[in-house]
Structures are given as C-alpha cells and as structure tokens.
Write a protein that holds these residues in place. Structure first.
Motif, mmCIF file in Angstrom:
data_model
loop_
_atom_site.group_PDB
_atom_site.id
_atom_site.type_symbol
_atom_site.label_atom_id
_atom_site.label_comp_id
_atom_site.label_asym_id
_atom_site.label_seq_id
_atom_site.Cartn_x
_atom_site.Cartn_y
_atom_site.Cartn_z
ATOM 1 N N VAL A 40 38.808 39.501 41.543
ATOM 2 C CA VAL A 40 39.924 38.972 40.912
ATOM 3 C C VAL A 40 39.508 38.996 39.206
ATOM 4 O O VAL A 40 40.218 39.376 38.439
ATOM 5 N N CYS A 41 38.110 38.957 38.926
ATOM 6 C CA CYS A 41 37.719 38.927 37.522
ATOM 7 C C CYS A 41 38.099 40.410 36.955
ATOM 8 O O CYS A 41 38.471 40.568 35.947
ATOM 9 N N GLN A 42 37.725 41.390 37.758
ATOM 10 C CA GLN A 42 37.999 42.768 37.469
ATOM 11 C C GLN A 42 39.365 43.065 37.195
ATOM 12 O O GLN A 42 39.636 43.563 36.038
ATOM 13 N N HIS A 43 40.317 42.318 37.595
ATOM 14 C CA HIS A 43 41.644 42.558 37.273
ATOM 15 C C HIS A 43 42.409 41.608 36.398
ATOM 16 O O HIS A 43 43.487 41.815 35.934
ATOM 17 N N LEU A 44 41.623 40.829 35.901
ATOM 18 C CA LEU A 44 42.006 39.884 34.727
ATOM 19 C C LEU A 44 42.314 40.627 33.427
ATOM 20 O O LEU A 44 43.161 40.035 32.381
ATOM 21 N N ALA A 90 29.592 44.406 38.583
ATOM 22 C CA ALA A 90 29.500 45.423 37.710
ATOM 23 C C ALA A 90 30.990 45.825 37.274
ATOM 24 O O ALA A 90 31.170 45.751 36.118
ATOM 25 N N ARG A 91 31.880 45.897 38.233
ATOM 26 C CA ARG A 91 33.281 46.167 37.892
ATOM 27 C C ARG A 91 33.821 45.181 37.328
ATOM 28 O O ARG A 91 34.888 45.233 36.493
ATOM 29 N N GLY A 92 33.694 43.857 37.526
ATOM 30 C CA GLY A 92 34.005 42.624 36.958
ATOM 31 C C GLY A 92 33.801 42.591 35.214
ATOM 32 O O GLY A 92 34.557 42.039 34.620
ATOM 33 N N LEU A 93 32.721 43.390 34.902
ATOM 34 C CA LEU A 93 32.329 43.679 33.456
ATOM 35 C C LEU A 93 33.115 44.718 32.753
ATOM 36 O O LEU A 93 33.103 44.844 31.426
ATOM 37 N N GLY A 94 33.642 45.429 33.751
ATOM 38 C CA GLY A 94 34.562 46.635 33.018
ATOM 39 C C GLY A 94 35.520 46.355 31.715
ATOM 40 O O GLY A 94 35.809 47.107 31.164
ATOM 41 N N GLY A 122 27.174 53.482 41.247
ATOM 42 C CA GLY A 122 28.615 54.105 41.184
ATOM 43 C C GLY A 122 29.531 53.073 40.377
ATOM 44 O O GLY A 122 30.202 53.391 39.621
ATOM 45 N N ALA A 123 29.319 51.642 40.724
ATOM 46 C CA ALA A 123 30.165 50.629 40.292
ATOM 47 C C ALA A 123 29.812 50.600 38.636
ATOM 48 O O ALA A 123 30.534 50.603 37.777
ATOM 49 N N VAL A 124 28.612 50.863 38.321
ATOM 50 C CA VAL A 124 28.194 50.525 37.027
ATOM 51 C C VAL A 124 28.464 51.855 36.324
ATOM 52 O O VAL A 124 29.173 51.722 35.157
ATOM 53 N N TYR A 125 28.488 52.980 36.819
ATOM 54 C CA TYR A 125 29.154 54.237 36.104
ATOM 55 C C TYR A 125 30.734 54.127 35.900
ATOM 56 O O TYR A 125 31.257 54.180 34.791
ATOM 57 N N GLU A 126 31.421 53.429 36.680
ATOM 58 C CA GLU A 126 32.992 53.127 36.676
ATOM 59 C C GLU A 126 33.007 52.131 35.413
ATOM 60 O O GLU A 126 33.891 52.024 34.492
ATOM 61 N N MET A 127 32.111 51.045 35.239
ATOM 62 C CA MET A 127 31.978 50.273 34.319
ATOM 63 C C MET A 127 31.894 50.541 32.962
ATOM 64 O O MET A 127 32.490 50.451 31.970
#
Length: 374
Positions: A232-236, A264-268, A295-300
């Motif tokens: 949810v945080c990721q999509h806020l 990690a994705r939530g910090l994007g 992989g999630a960190v790379y996306e971030m």
C-alpha cells in the motif's frame, strides 16, 4: 467350512455380511440419487419462477428509479417471497452500477424491503459469512447507523475491512486515522485483496495516519500483513511527504525476503528524502543476500531516476551475478537510460538487448503508433 465373521458372540457367514453391506450401500445410493434429483427439480422450478417474474419486476424497479416519487411501499407490500428475492437481487445489481439521485431512490427501496434492520439483526446473531453479507448491504445502502446500533464488534480481518469500508464509503469516519485504526490497530494476520484496497483508499487521504499506526504496531504483524501494508505504501506515491519513515526503513532488516523486497519498493516514491539516501543504507541494500530483494532495490533506484541513483544502479548491475536479479534491474534501468553501462559484461549486454526489445514491444502493444525505442 465357509469363512465366518464373529462379533458379540455370534458367527455370521461372510457372504451374509457382504450381502447386507451391499444392500445398505445400495439403499444409501438410491436415497442420495432421489434427494439429488428432488433438489435439482426444486431448484429448477424456483429458477423458472424467478425468471418469469424478473423482467416485469425489473421494469417496475427502473420505472421507480427514474420517477420523482416512486412510492415503493404499496408495491413492496404486494410482493411474494420469490418476488422479494428477485427484487433484492436487482437492487444489489443496480446499487453497484448507478449513482446520484438514482442511488438515493434505490436506497429508499432497500429500506422499504427491510434490509437495513435485517442486516442489523444478522450482525448480532449470525456467523461470519452472514455478517459480511450484512455489512455489504449496509455499505450499498449507506446505513452506518445500523452498524452503530448493533451489538457487534468486528473480530476477523475480513470483518474489520468490511466495517472500515462501510464507514469510509458512507463518510462516517471522523478521520483517516480512525479508519486505519479499525483495520490495523489489533490486526496480526493478512487481509483479503478487498481489505488491502480498502486500506489504500483510506490511507491515500492521509498517509501519516497509516505511518503512525504502523510505527506502533508493525512488529506484531505477520510477514504477509506487513507485506500488504508495505505494498500500500508503494502505491501512495507523492502523497508521502514528511511522514516518519523509520518503521519502514526498519523492515529492510526483516528476516522475510518478501517483506524486505516490499519495503524497498515502498521507498521508491521518496527518493528525494535525504534520510534514505545515505551511503551505508544503500550499500547494505545492494549487498542483500536475496536476489529478490536486490531486484526490488534496483527497481527502487530506477524510480528515484536521478543521476546518482541511476549511476548506482548501473554499477550494481555490472557486478550482479544472479540472472533473475540482473533481468529485473535491467528492465528497470532500460526505462530510464538509452544505453547499457560502458563496462557491462557480456551477460549484462545480452540482458540489455532482451530488455530493450521487450520494452519496445510493450510500448507498441499499449500505445499503437508510438515511436519505437531506438
């Protein structure tokens, strides 16, 4: 001597025992057959009766919806039990499809059918499934007052989500914090997709409320619930501004790799925050033993999209030895830059070509006529 079976001091030939068992099984199968047949016939008759009256009832319902004074009372009073069931099905359907004044008239019909009072009783006396059905009706009819009047406290994640959704859709929450608290204050296990969507709808109005509750209670959450909240945080998105991110950063140390990846994705969305741009933090994330987390960190980093983040991502991909993590990182990087890192090894070069081709295909599939990636 023939085989015999001894029990309770008696000896019975085995053939007799087998014959009796066969007879019992045969009778049971016959009974099941006739019960199944009878039930099928009954349901067929009921469905036929419902279908016969559906068109007429639908026409009358729509006439009332578009009438300034539908006067549902006399019509409802003359309905049979089958007709009432059909009308309630139609009401459920149209409440989900219409809006404005039409919904207001449909809700008046729901009240005339006695659905709010019936739902209140079900909240107080029935099992979870029936309670969820009652909460759904109260949401469609916009009747949080029946929830407040009922002797009912939500006891499961599904019930908490349904109560929060009812009060959110009815503008009955004093604040977003109250809605978040209903869902998360005593929660330990995960929600359904409906619950996760409800949490997002409430939190998007006030992310700070979600972060405050999470700061206090996230250590009690199961990994699956924690992952849901982090998603949810990721999509806020840009709704996250000055909120305290310490709990979210803390989940980067969680033992569960799915939680770390979701964190990690939530910090994007918050790459502009200096408190998450420290070198020690990024170095630790890029050294995570899990390819899924890397992989999630790379996306971030790709979502941060500034020069420093993209240079860090490029350098990390040069050293990445896991094919899956390399692919995820390259898929993210290819959306931000036009060429691979200058010192890319052959494995990364090949992955880059694959990612560029798929990005071009995706662009053409989504937006026909879009200029291809060069």
């Amino acid at each position: 001597m023939a085989d015999v079976v001894s029990a309770f001091g008696y000896s019975v030939p085995l053939t007799v025992v087998v014959a009796v068992l066969a007879l019992v099984i045969g009778i049971a199968l016959a009974v099941m057959f006739w019960l199944t047949t009878g039930l099928s016939v009954y349901r067929s008759v009921q469905d036929t009766r419902r279908q016969r009256v559906r068109d007429e009832l639908q026409s009358r319902l729509l006439d009332g919806v578009f009438s300034p004074d539908p006067d549902w009372g006399p019509w409802v009073a003359g309905l049979s039990s089958v007709e009432r069931d059909v009308v309630e099905d139609l009401l459920d359907e149209y409440l989900r499809e219409l809006d404005g004044e039409n919904v207001k008239r449909l809700r008046e019909l729901g009240a005339e059918l006695g659905i709010p009072d019936r739902s209140k009783r079900h909240l107080e006396t029935r099992g979870e499934y029936t309670r969820l059905y009652a909460l759904t009706w109260l949401t469609l009819l916009g009747r949080p007052d029946k929830l407040h009047a009922a002797d009912f406290t939500p006891g499961t994640p599904r019930e908490r989500a349904a109560v929060a959704r009812l009060r959110y859709e009815s503008d009955d929450l004093d604040s977003a914090a109250e809605g978040v608290s209903i869902m998360l204050a005593d929660a330990t296990s995960q929600f359904s997709v409906f619950g996760q969507d409800t949490l997002y709808r409430i939190a998007i109005d006030d992310p700070g409320a979600l972060f405050e509750v999470a700061q206090e209670t996230y250590r009690n959450w199961s990994p699956s619930l924690l992952t849901q909240v982090l998603t949810v945080c990721q999509h806020l998105g840009t709704s996250i501004t000055t909120e305290d991110l310490s709990w979210l950063i803390g989940t980067l140390e969680h033992e569960n790799e799915a939680v770390r990846a979701a964190a990690a994705r939530g910090l994007g969305n918050v790459g502009w925050r200096s408190d998450i741009r420290t070198d020690p933090l990024l170095e630790r994330l890029l050294r995570d033993p899990s390819p899924k987390v890397r992989g999630a960190v790379y996306e971030m980093l790709a979502r941060w999209a500034d020069q420093q983040a993209l240079e860090t991502l490029s350098a990390a991909l040069v050293d990445e030895d896991n094919p899956r993590a390399r692919l995820v990182g390259t898929n993210a990087l290819v959306t931000q830059v036009d060429s691979p890192p200058a010192d890319a090894p052959p494995e990364l070069e090949n992955t880059w070509v694959w990612s560029r081709e798929h990005l071009e295909f995706d662009q053409r599939a989504r937006r026909p006529g879009t200029r291809s990636v060069s």
